[in-house]
Design a protein around this motif. Structure first.
Motif, PDB file in Angstrom:
ATOM      1  N   ILE A   7      46.872  46.907  34.120  1.00 36.44           N
ATOM      2  CA  ILE A   7      46.126  45.827  33.496  1.00 36.44           C
ATOM      3  C   ILE A   7      44.665  46.053  33.886  1.00 36.44           C
ATOM      4  CG2 ILE A   7      45.867  43.335  33.237  1.00 36.44           C
ATOM      5  CD1 ILE A   7      48.690  44.510  32.506  1.00 36.44           C
ATOM      6  N   ILE A   8      43.836  46.356  32.884  1.00 38.85           N
ATOM      7  CA  ILE A   8      42.433  46.656  33.150  1.00 38.85           C
ATOM      8  C   ILE A   8      41.541  45.659  32.408  1.00 38.85           C
ATOM      9  CG2 ILE A   8      42.802  49.083  33.688  1.00 38.85           C
ATOM     10  CD1 ILE A   8      41.929  49.813  30.877  1.00 38.85           C
ATOM     11  N   CYS A   9      40.389  45.377  33.005  1.00 41.48           N
ATOM     12  CA  CYS A   9      39.433  44.418  32.446  1.00 41.48           C
ATOM     13  C   CYS A   9      38.068  45.082  32.338  1.00 41.48           C
ATOM     14  CB  CYS A   9      39.322  43.186  33.341  1.00 41.48           C
ATOM     15  SG  CYS A   9      40.897  42.361  33.658  1.00 41.48           S
ATOM     16  N   LYS A  10      37.344  44.750  31.281  1.00 44.03           N
ATOM     17  CA  LYS A  10      35.987  45.271  31.118  1.00 44.03           C
ATOM     18  C   LYS A  10      35.076  44.662  32.175  1.00 44.03           C
ATOM     19  CE  LYS A  10      36.022  46.188  26.179  1.00 44.03           C
ATOM     20  NZ  LYS A  10      35.393  45.851  24.881  1.00 44.03           N
ATOM     21  N   LEU A  11      34.231  45.482  32.766  1.00 43.76           N
ATOM     22  CA  LEU A  11      33.269  44.978  33.746  1.00 43.76           C
ATOM     23  C   LEU A  11      32.260  44.044  33.086  1.00 43.76           C
ATOM     24  CD1 LEU A  11      32.559  48.180  35.870  1.00 43.76           C
ATOM     25  CD2 LEU A  11      33.961  46.208  36.501  1.00 43.76           C
ATOM     26  N   ALA A  12      31.857  44.354  31.855  1.00 41.87           N
ATOM     27  CA  ALA A  12      30.862  43.554  31.150  1.00 41.87           C
ATOM     28  C   ALA A  12      31.436  42.244  30.615  1.00 41.87           C
ATOM     29  CB  ALA A  12      30.270  44.364  29.999  1.00 41.87           C
ATOM     30  N   ALA A  13      32.764  42.159  30.491  1.00 39.93           N
ATOM     31  CA  ALA A  13      33.421  40.950  29.980  1.00 39.93           C
ATOM     32  C   ALA A  13      34.718  40.766  30.766  1.00 39.93           C
ATOM     33  CB  ALA A  13      33.699  41.091  28.487  1.00 39.93           C
ATOM     34  N   PRO A  14      34.633  40.214  31.972  1.00 35.60           N
ATOM     35  CA  PRO A  14      35.784  40.143  32.878  1.00 35.60           C
ATOM     36  C   PRO A  14      37.033  39.477  32.309  1.00 35.60           C
ATOM     37  CG  PRO A  14      33.781  39.529  34.024  1.00 35.60           C
ATOM     38  CD  PRO A  14      33.431  39.650  32.570  1.00 35.60           C
ATOM     39  N   CYS A  17      40.808  41.562  29.134  1.00 37.00           N
ATOM     40  CA  CYS A  17      41.772  42.426  29.830  1.00 37.00           C
ATOM     41  C   CYS A  17      42.897  42.836  28.880  1.00 37.00           C
ATOM     42  CB  CYS A  17      42.385  41.684  31.017  1.00 37.00           C
ATOM     43  SG  CYS A  17      41.175  41.097  32.222  1.00 37.00           S
ATOM     44  N   HIS A  18      43.479  43.965  29.165  1.00 36.71           N
ATOM     45  CA  HIS A  18      44.627  44.416  28.381  1.00 36.71           C
ATOM     46  C   HIS A  18      45.477  45.372  29.207  1.00 36.71           C
ATOM     47  CE1 HIS A  18      41.735  47.695  27.632  1.00 36.71           C
ATOM     48  NE2 HIS A  18      42.803  48.464  27.451  1.00 36.71           N
ATOM     49  N   GLY A  19      46.700  45.563  28.765  1.00 38.96           N
ATOM     50  CA  GLY A  19      47.603  46.501  29.415  1.00 38.96           C
ATOM     51  C   GLY A  19      47.482  47.872  28.785  1.00 38.96           C
ATOM     52  N   ARG A  49      37.741  55.676  33.624  1.00 36.52           N
ATOM     53  CA  ARG A  49      37.427  54.416  32.951  1.00 36.52           C
ATOM     54  C   ARG A  49      36.348  53.656  33.731  1.00 36.52           C
ATOM     55  NH1 ARG A  49      41.876  56.620  32.308  1.00 36.52           N
ATOM     56  NH2 ARG A  49      43.072  56.476  30.406  1.00 36.52           N
ATOM     57  N   PRO A  50      35.128  54.188  33.756  1.00 36.04           N
ATOM     58  CA  PRO A  50      34.088  53.591  34.599  1.00 36.04           C
ATOM     59  C   PRO A  50      33.669  52.184  34.182  1.00 36.04           C
ATOM     60  CG  PRO A  50      33.150  55.294  33.203  1.00 36.04           C
ATOM     61  CD  PRO A  50      34.648  55.356  33.033  1.00 36.04           C
ATOM     62  N   GLY A  51      33.887  51.784  32.962  1.00 32.70           N
ATOM     63  CA  GLY A  51      33.483  50.457  32.513  1.00 32.70           C
ATOM     64  C   GLY A  51      34.550  49.397  32.720  1.00 32.70           C
ATOM     65  N   GLN A  55      42.895  45.246  37.279  1.00 36.64           N
ATOM     66  CA  GLN A  55      43.300  43.877  37.599  1.00 36.64           C
ATOM     67  C   GLN A  55      44.654  43.879  38.308  1.00 36.64           C
ATOM     68  OE1 GLN A  55      41.849  40.856  37.074  1.00 36.64           O
ATOM     69  NE2 GLN A  55      43.607  39.671  37.714  1.00 36.64           N
ATOM     70  N   GLY A  56      45.518  44.793  37.902  1.00 42.22           N
ATOM     71  CA  GLY A  56      46.846  44.884  38.493  1.00 42.22           C
ATOM     72  C   GLY A  56      47.662  45.923  37.740  1.00 42.22           C
ATOM     73  N   TRP A  57      48.919  46.007  38.070  1.00 47.38           N
ATOM     74  CA  TRP A  57      49.804  46.941  37.383  1.00 47.38           C
ATOM     75  C   TRP A  57      51.223  46.420  37.519  1.00 47.38           C
ATOM     76  CZ3 TRP A  57      47.882  47.713  42.164  1.00 47.38           C
ATOM     77  CH2 TRP A  57      48.788  47.948  43.186  1.00 47.38           C
ATOM     78  N   ARG A  58      52.073  46.963  36.674  1.00 49.42           N
ATOM     79  CA  ARG A  58      53.493  46.640  36.789  1.00 49.42           C
ATOM     80  C   ARG A  58      54.300  47.891  36.505  1.00 49.42           C
ATOM     81  NH1 ARG A  58      53.320  43.125  31.343  1.00 49.42           N
ATOM     82  NH2 ARG A  58      53.523  44.928  30.052  1.00 49.42           N
ATOM     83  N   CYS A  59      55.503  47.880  36.994  1.00 48.15           N
ATOM     84  CA  CYS A  59      56.402  49.016  36.869  1.00 48.15           C
ATOM     85  C   CYS A  59      57.519  48.636  35.908  1.00 48.15           C
ATOM     86  CB  CYS A  59      56.992  49.360  38.232  1.00 48.15           C
ATOM     87  SG  CYS A  59      55.729  49.550  39.505  1.00 48.15           S
ATOM     88  N   VAL A  60      57.788  49.488  34.952  1.00 54.80           N
ATOM     89  CA  VAL A  60      58.818  49.230  33.963  1.00 54.80           C
ATOM     90  C   VAL A  60      59.859  50.336  34.076  1.00 54.80           C
ATOM     91  CG1 VAL A  60      59.299  48.931  31.505  1.00 54.80           C
ATOM     92  CG2 VAL A  60      57.124  48.146  32.451  1.00 54.80           C
TER      93      VAL A  60
END
Length: 68
Positions: A7-14, A17-19, A49-51, A55-60
């Motif tokens: 789960i990653i979030c844009k630094l410019a728009a916290p 976020c998306h998976g 992914r410098p920008g 946020q987190g991660w999950r295992c499937v």
């Protein structure tokens, strides 16, 4: 097979976020225990992914799972 969903979030728009499915050759044999402990390969994956921030991660287990 264990899939890692980051789960990653844009630094410019916290709030933006998306998976994203993490797929690298280094992670082809990730164990569930390794994934739950933080899959060390995520740090390397995030370098491309410098920008974004992690946020987190999950295992499937058993496939791709649902992203987001």
């Amino acid at each position: 097979m264990i899939s890692v969903i980051a789960i990653i979030c844009k630094l410019a728009a916290p709030a933006d976020c998306h998976g994203e499915l993490v797929t690298t050759s280094d992670m082809a044999s990730v164990s569930l225990q390794s994934c739950l402990m933080g899959a060390p390969q995520l740090a390397e994956w995030m370098q491309a992914r410098p920008g974004y921030r992690l946020q987190g991660w999950r295992c499937v287990v058993g496939g791709r799972g649902r992203e987001a």
